[in-house]
Write an enzyme that holds these catalytic residues in place. Structure first.
Site, PDB file in Angstrom:
ATOM      1  N   ASP A 482      31.818 -32.192  15.702  1.00  0.00           N
ATOM      2  CA  ASP A 482      31.756 -31.417  16.225  1.00  0.00           C
ATOM      3  C   ASP A 482      31.104 -31.575  17.864  1.00  0.00           C
ATOM      4  OD1 ASP A 482      28.299 -31.495  15.469  1.00  0.00           O
ATOM      5  OD2 ASP A 482      27.706 -32.443  14.185  1.00  0.00           O
ATOM      6  N   ASP A 540      23.044 -24.796  11.005  1.00  0.00           N
ATOM      7  CA  ASP A 540      22.837 -25.976  10.506  1.00  0.00           C
ATOM      8  C   ASP A 540      21.634 -25.936   8.885  1.00  0.00           C
ATOM      9  OD1 ASP A 540      24.217 -27.883  10.682  1.00  0.00           O
ATOM     10  OD2 ASP A 540      22.943 -28.895  12.529  1.00  0.00           O
TER      11      ASP A 540
HETATM   12  C1  DGJ Z   1      25.295 -31.619  13.551  1.00  0.00           C
HETATM   13  C2  DGJ Z   1      25.787 -30.912  12.962  1.00  0.00           C
HETATM   14  O1  DGJ Z   1      25.730 -29.495  12.637  1.00  0.00           O
HETATM   15  C3  DGJ Z   1      25.799 -31.346  10.771  1.00  0.00           C
HETATM   16  O2  DGJ Z   1      26.195 -30.609  10.373  1.00  0.00           O
HETATM   17  C4  DGJ Z   1      25.514 -32.643  11.483  1.00  0.00           C
HETATM   18  O3  DGJ Z   1      27.168 -33.065  11.368  1.00  0.00           O
HETATM   19  C5  DGJ Z   1      24.397 -33.525  12.400  1.00  0.00           C
HETATM   20  N1  DGJ Z   1      25.357 -32.764  13.237  1.00  0.00           N
HETATM   21  C6  DGJ Z   1      25.826 -34.829  12.327  1.00  0.00           C
HETATM   22  O4  DGJ Z   1      24.685 -35.421  13.744  1.00  0.00           O
END
Ligand code: DGJ
Length: 746
Positions: A482, A540
């Protein structure tokens, strides 16, 4: 080697219906004579005639020779659009002396040094910039252009891949005694005059890759990313084409820059009569300073031409990604990600129950998301401390990893290696490792976090070994990588290079560990990172309404096997929108499927549906992850999106309604891309839940459950379907059969 150092060359690269012709005659910088439709086999005489035919008349009020657009267009050539190379040697203090008029102006001016054509689809051109005296010598004869007098040497590679993707990269070396400060080094490609409309993308968090279109008028249309990552508003793929081009019609030229850092892409229409498309890494002032002998290499630019609209461009790009060494080679495992199920609330019992439920519905990879590290109770702390939290995990992750792997699933772990929180042991011990501009205070915090200076070898080694320790200790076969903030300081160029190096080092050491690229959802989807990862997280949002468009548009460049798509709960966490299970399942089928839902809190019916859907995913993934994408025209609702197998004997189509209908009964839906000469059996795919339709309106054939029609009829006439509610989808399978009777036997 087909030819070397021959400055009388016209080079013709051909592949998959595309031609690229480069006129490298004379001592000037070569120019692209043609990039577009295949011109067939051309003799040297025909190529010369083609190049001659492109020579322009002398313009009124112009330079005193016909203007020629070179592969590095510069002011020195009479080019008034955005230049291909900008920068200057640091001669100012030595040469300015007491002259109060300011620093000397000296822009790059290039000429050819050599050309290599080592393979039929590759050509490499070397250009030099030389001092004025050397220029005078050069006039006396080509031999006088000595390598010793060059102040810059620029090598540009063009390759037409087997699929017809034109890729280009340049390397600039400073050969002068003074430092060269580079401002920009671009790939600039000519567009045919018929390209008068453009398409690219913008977006926000949870709504990435929203298309935007406009006419190509005079002037420079420019998109820049200054995020230190591509950003949610990334321009992504820039397309120019004939007005009104669509998925299946129009002549189009598309371009993408393969880096995860800051970018500039543009379309430049100048009154000189040229329209160009350009891309360059966006460099900060002083970021690239080349001492004598130092080199800078651009990221690859990827470009594709098609006379069959956007689907044709996707075909070429998808083939390119599918040939990458890092392209995933195994069937894409059905994934469960824990994020929306538990967020930061980690405890063994809850997660073990989730893993059991996942295994029960047929999940093949269980990914433990954010929240497992020491003190990581929320997003305010603990990034950088890559140790397992002893309070939530008294026995470490082993009991969960064992539970997951014992039920036959792979175990994946979330990490964010490029970041640290101020509230972390790492930041307390190494505050100097926080990335910032020189001598400046810390950049503003973003999601309460800061960037680790990965270009510092000690910092990179620290994080590499911390992750390696986890990979050594646990049976982890997947990292969700991430990156949850913009950089807002430091060198983006060096950060991206260091991140790639870190990924490469880990992949070399742990080749069995796959990586997913995620950046606050879909803020890092590009061909640079895709050379090293096996999945990207496009957004997301698991809201199927928004997700459907995001998947469809992200797939314009990147094939579905890379694009994660998860069934979420209803209402969706990101939008609060409630959507039917059938629509959520159908949408999540489009990509590398997964689940992001607390399965310990679902009904038996929902679990049954998920189990049936998981089977469907397994039966369709071979097709979805290898076939050609076909799409109905923009603006038609219901939308048709299909994947057709390479030999066109099998296909799956999503028919999706994202809006309130305007016709009481929608017109027949065409299913494009099938073999017009073959017969297909069409049948609905049971995704696990039934799509909501207006009552009593299904056509008679739907009640029979299947229908046999030729590819010609399906592509040109189409067929009637039940009337879908808004935010619903039907999934159809088209299977080639030998005769009508075989259809019922399927
Ligand atoms: C952002 C990501 O896009 C989410 O899927 C998740 O992993 C969160 N970060 C976790 O902090």
């Amino acid at each position: 080697m087909l030819s070397t150092n021959n400055t009388n060359d016209i080079v013709h690269l051909r592949a998959a219906g595309t031609s690229f012709v480069l006129d490298a005659r004379g001592t000037g910088v070569p120019s692209i004579t043609h990039w577009g439709a295949d011109l067939g086999e051309l003799s040297a005489t025909q190529l010369a005639a083609l190049a001659d035919s492109r020579e322009r008349a002398l313009g009124p009020s112009s330079i005193d020779e016909p203007f020629r657009l070179s592969i590095v267009p510069l002011l020195a050539e009479g080019w008034s659009g955005l230049p291909g190379l900008e920068g200057r040697h640091d001669r100012s203090s030595a040469e300015r002396g007491n002259d109060a008029r300011g620093a000397r102006v000296r822009r790059p001016a290039l000429r050819i040094e050599g050309i290599e054509h080592p393979e039929p689809r590759r050509v490499s051109i070397t250009l030099i910039d030389a001092d004025a005296d050397a220029d005078a010598d050069a006039d006396a004869g080509a031999d006088a252009v000595g390598a010793t007098v060059a102040t810059l040497r620029l090598t540009i590679d063009f390759e037409l891949t087997a699929a017809g993707v034109l890729r280009s990269r340049s390397q600039l070396t400073n050969t002068a005694t003074e430092t060269f400060e580079l401002s920009s080094l671009a790939t600039i490609l000519p567009l045919a005059p018929v390209a008068r409309e453009r398409l690219d993308f913008s977006g926000i968090w949870a709504a990435e890759r929203q298309p935007q279109r406009s006419a190509i008028d005079y002037g420079t249309w420019l998109r820049e990313s200054r995020h230190g990552r591509r950003g949610h508003d990334d321009s992504y793929l820039t397309v120019a084409g004939t007005p009104g081009f669509g998925f299946r019609h129009g002549e189009v030229w598309a371009l993408h820059l393969g880096t995860s850092g800051d970018t500039r892409v543009w379309i430049d229409r100048t009154a000189l009569g040229f329209t160009t498309m350009g891309a360059a890494e966006l460099l900060a002032p002083g970021e690239v300073r080349l001492a004598t002998g130092d080199s800078y290499e651009t990221p690859w630019t990827y470009a594709a031409w098609s006379d069959a609209g956007l689907d044709g461009v996707s075909d070429r790009f998808h083939s390119w990604f599918r040939d990458l060494p890092a392209h995933p080679s195994t069937p894409r495992p059905l994934t469960l990600n824990t994020w929306e199920a538990v967020y930061f609330d980690h405890n063994f019992e809850q997660l073990a129950a989730l893993a059991d439920a996942a295994a029960e519905v047929g999940v093949e990879r269980f990914v433990l998301d954010d929240g497992w590290m020491t003190n990581r109770t929320d997003d305010k702390r603990a990034l950088g401390d890559w140790t397992v939290d002893a309070a939530s995990w008294p026995e470490g992750l082993a009991p969960l990893v064992d539970r997951v792997t014992a039920s036959g699933m792979q175990f994946g772990l979330w990490v964010e290696p490029e970041m640290l929180s101020l509230d972390s042991a790492l930041a307390r011990e190494h505050p100097e490792w926080i990335l910032r501009d020189d001598d400046r205070p810390l950049p503003k915090s973003w999601r309460n976090q800061y960037v680790l200076d990965l270009d510092n070898p000690a910092a990179r080694e620290y994080v590499r070994e911390a992750i390696a320790a986890l990979l050594d200790e646990y049976a982890i076969s997947y990292l969700k990588w991430d990156m949850n903030r913009d950089l807002l300081g430091g060198s983006v160029h060096r950060h991206v290079r260091a991140t790639y190096l870190l990924m490469d080092e880990l992949r070399d050491r742990y080749p069995h560990v796959e990586i997913e690229s995620c950046a606050s959802g879909g803020a890092r989807v590009d061909a640079g990172v895709l050379e090293r990862v096996q999945r990207v997280w496009p957004s997301d949002t698991n809201d199927a309404h928004d997700r459907f468009s995001i998947m469809r548009w992200t797939n314009l460049l990147v094939p579905f096997e890379y694009l994660g798509s998860h069934v979420g709960s209803s209402p969706a966490h990101t939008s609060g929108r409630s959507l039917s299970l059938s629509f959520r399942l159908a949408t999540a089928l489009m990509g590398h499927s997964g689940i992001e839902w607390d399965l310990t809190n679902t009904t038996d019916e929902e679990k049954d549906a998920l189990r049936a859907w998981a089977d469907v995913y397994r039966s369709l993934r071979g097709l979805i992850h290898s076939g050609r994408v076909v799409r109905s025209e923009i603006g038609t609702d219901p939308l048709v999106t299909g994947i057709v197998s390479a030999n066109a004997d099998d296909a799956v189509f999503w028919v999706t309604n994202l809006t309130t209908p305007t016709d009481s009964v929608p017109t027949a839906r065409r299913l494009p891309g099938l073999d017009p000469h073959r017969l297909y059996c069409i049948s609905p795919v049971d995704v696990g839940a039934v799509a909501a339709t207006y009552p009593g309106t299904a056509p008679a054939w739907w009640h029979d459950g299947e229908l046999a029609l030729s590819g010609a009829v399906l592509g040109s006439v189409g067929l009637q379907l039940p009337i879908l509610h808004p935010d619903e989808a039907l999934v159809l399978r088209a299977t080639a059969v030998d005769d009508l009777d075989s259809c019922g036997a399927l």
